[in-house]
Write a protein that holds these residues in place. Sequence first.
Motif, mmCIF file in Angstrom:
data_model
loop_
_atom_site.group_PDB
_atom_site.id
_atom_site.type_symbol
_atom_site.label_atom_id
_atom_site.label_comp_id
_atom_site.label_asym_id
_atom_site.label_seq_id
_atom_site.Cartn_x
_atom_site.Cartn_y
_atom_site.Cartn_z
ATOM 1 N N GLN A 510 0.820 -1.210 0.000
ATOM 2 C CA GLN A 510 0.000 0.000 0.000
ATOM 3 C C GLN A 510 0.860 1.268 0.000
ATOM 4 O OE1 GLN A 510 -3.697 0.682 0.044
ATOM 5 N NE2 GLN A 510 -3.244 -1.150 -1.154
ATOM 6 N N PRO A 567 -13.036 9.846 2.679
ATOM 7 C CA PRO A 567 -12.112 8.768 3.039
ATOM 8 C C PRO A 567 -10.732 8.934 2.415
ATOM 9 C CG PRO A 567 -14.271 7.877 2.627
ATOM 10 C CD PRO A 567 -14.351 9.325 2.280
ATOM 11 N N HIS A 568 -9.716 8.702 3.232
ATOM 12 C CA HIS A 568 -8.317 8.862 2.821
ATOM 13 C C HIS A 568 -8.016 8.006 1.595
ATOM 14 C CE1 HIS A 568 -3.920 8.848 3.053
ATOM 15 N NE2 HIS A 568 -4.001 9.839 3.940
ATOM 16 N N TYR A 570 -5.895 6.018 1.057
ATOM 17 C CA TYR A 570 -5.478 4.652 1.372
ATOM 18 C C TYR A 570 -6.597 3.774 1.900
ATOM 19 C CZ TYR A 570 -0.562 5.600 0.520
ATOM 20 O OH TYR A 570 0.645 5.901 -0.076
ATOM 21 N N ILE A 571 -7.767 4.359 2.220
ATOM 22 C CA ILE A 571 -8.868 3.529 2.716
ATOM 23 C C ILE A 571 -10.139 3.697 1.902
ATOM 24 C CG2 ILE A 571 -7.966 3.577 5.074
ATOM 25 C CD1 ILE A 571 -10.258 5.559 5.727
ATOM 26 N N ASP A 572 -10.080 4.530 0.867
ATOM 27 C CA ASP A 572 -11.296 4.816 0.110
ATOM 28 C C ASP A 572 -11.879 3.582 -0.558
ATOM 29 O OD1 ASP A 572 -9.260 4.603 -1.701
ATOM 30 O OD2 ASP A 572 -9.588 6.524 -2.666
ATOM 31 N N GLU A 574 -11.960 0.568 0.613
ATOM 32 C CA GLU A 574 -12.732 -0.164 1.615
ATOM 33 C C GLU A 574 -14.117 0.443 1.772
ATOM 34 O OE1 GLU A 574 -10.526 -0.323 5.265
ATOM 35 O OE2 GLU A 574 -8.626 -0.643 4.219
#
Length: 584
Positions: A510, A567-568, A570-572, A574
Amino acid sequence: MYTTGTAFLEALQEAGVKYIFANLGSDHPSIIESLARAKQENKELPTVITCPHEFVALSAAHGYAQATGEPQAVLVHVECGTQNLGGAIHNAFKSRVPVLVFAGASPYTQEGELTGSRNEFIHWIQDVYDQRGIMRGYSKYDNEIRTGANVKQLVYRALQIAKSDPAGPVYLMGPREAMEQETEPVTIQKELWEPIAPAAIPPKHIEELAKDLLSAKKPVVVTSYLGRKKEAVAELVHLSDQLAIPVIESVPHHMNFPADHPMHCGSYWNDPKQNQVLAEADFVLVLDSDVPWIQMKNKPSKDATVYYIDIDPLKETKPLWYIPSKRFFKADAYTALQQLNGYLKDAELDKDLVSERWNDYSSYHERQKEVRTKMEQAEVEGITPEYLTACVRELMDENTVVLNEGITNYGVISNHIEASEPGSYFGSGAGSLGWNGGAAIGMKLADPDKTIISLTGDGSFLFSVPSTVHWMAKRYNTPFLTVIYNNQGWKAPKHSTLGVHPDGVANQFQDFYVHFDPPADLSGVAAAAGEAHAITVKDRSKLKEALEEGLKQVKEGRSAVIDVYIPHVYIDEEVSNIIEKETV
């Protein structure tokens, strides 16, 4: 004194140019002196808008031309200012927006032989062999002003070319000596320099097109920028109503077809999935679209009959481009639709088939709307792009213009904003980020009574040179509302990497080198530069109140920037997966 510079400015005024977006330099004494003299004499010339950055100057001219169809002028400083236009000239060229760019040039004498001869250090440093060559790959026409005797003719010719389809930017340059030259006034007959008339489909092919369309069981229209001419929207609606033809928008950068129309079947961007309406179509009419689909992900059936109508059907400036079609027509979409609707007026229709299509696609339209509503209401932590866009939509009225530079949220915005009025929605139409800020200023200048709402990613907000944008917005009283979809990074390079290396090392760890941590105070930049109303929102419960306050400030004459954390980067994915499961 009546100089080449005076005649140049007169030509712009006579040709209908209202604004000069200017970043002036040592090559513009004749322009500055002529402007001062005109002010002293109460002589009407285009209004000068001082632009501390050239990218914003051209983006503002871009936005003005999108809103009105009328080209404005951009003045920049020799080859340095020309290069500082950067991606803005790419945007204007690729999206076929008319604008006239003028740059001075280093003087060509150095011993005082002529007025304007070299007298500053920089005149040697900024002398280059081919200044016009900088623009040649991104302009329809370039030329050098050498004398005042025909400067008006050159300006009129440049604007004629800029406005003729396919429209685009043009570039003129003039050394100091030429611009300082005394000359005699010249009168131009404006009506002799109009752009070329819109092209039509050859009459013999209208019958063929209409017969193929009438024989199709599942026809579909795909478009991206048909709405650049507002009147074309009504013609497309008429065609769709008459034959129950669904319309899909591919990366729309105009309002091409009303989102509330039962035959509107959504839009797509870089969606990694097949669009079912397109896949099932046996006839595809492409109207004004550079990229109607991406063949690796989404395309019509190989058995579908394709007709391609565009102002630039060969895409001669795109080295790799092809879409197999039965016919390609270089035609204005509005004119072509008038021709087609005129032919179909007396055609014998299969009313049962039309009725069946209407029921099928209107049901599909309603199902899409239900899915969008579920996505907007999905119960997830934080603020999703879908929910944010729905909240912005609640602020809109018939007087609102929305700009979309959401990039990885481009598709979310274009689908969920639900624009239905011609001229109410715009994207840049090209690929260099940062258009949103200058374009908002240009559109506000074009129609001061409109409410401009700019929807942008955090990356494209930074690219827009916000310090210059908001200084200009305050000085020239062009307030607008900016809403930042802030995922604290560049999501697009992450998507690109995963598209090529879905199981690669970058995905494993990631680590895509795209995050903006720690995040900057983006709205604070606008506040510092132009006293914009600045709000940062991270809490879902505070979003609507912040947006309403921002709009209130804009209506009272002050720009507002609402920096909304979604959402960031790196987590969008999800969060997107959760929304998709809830929707299903």
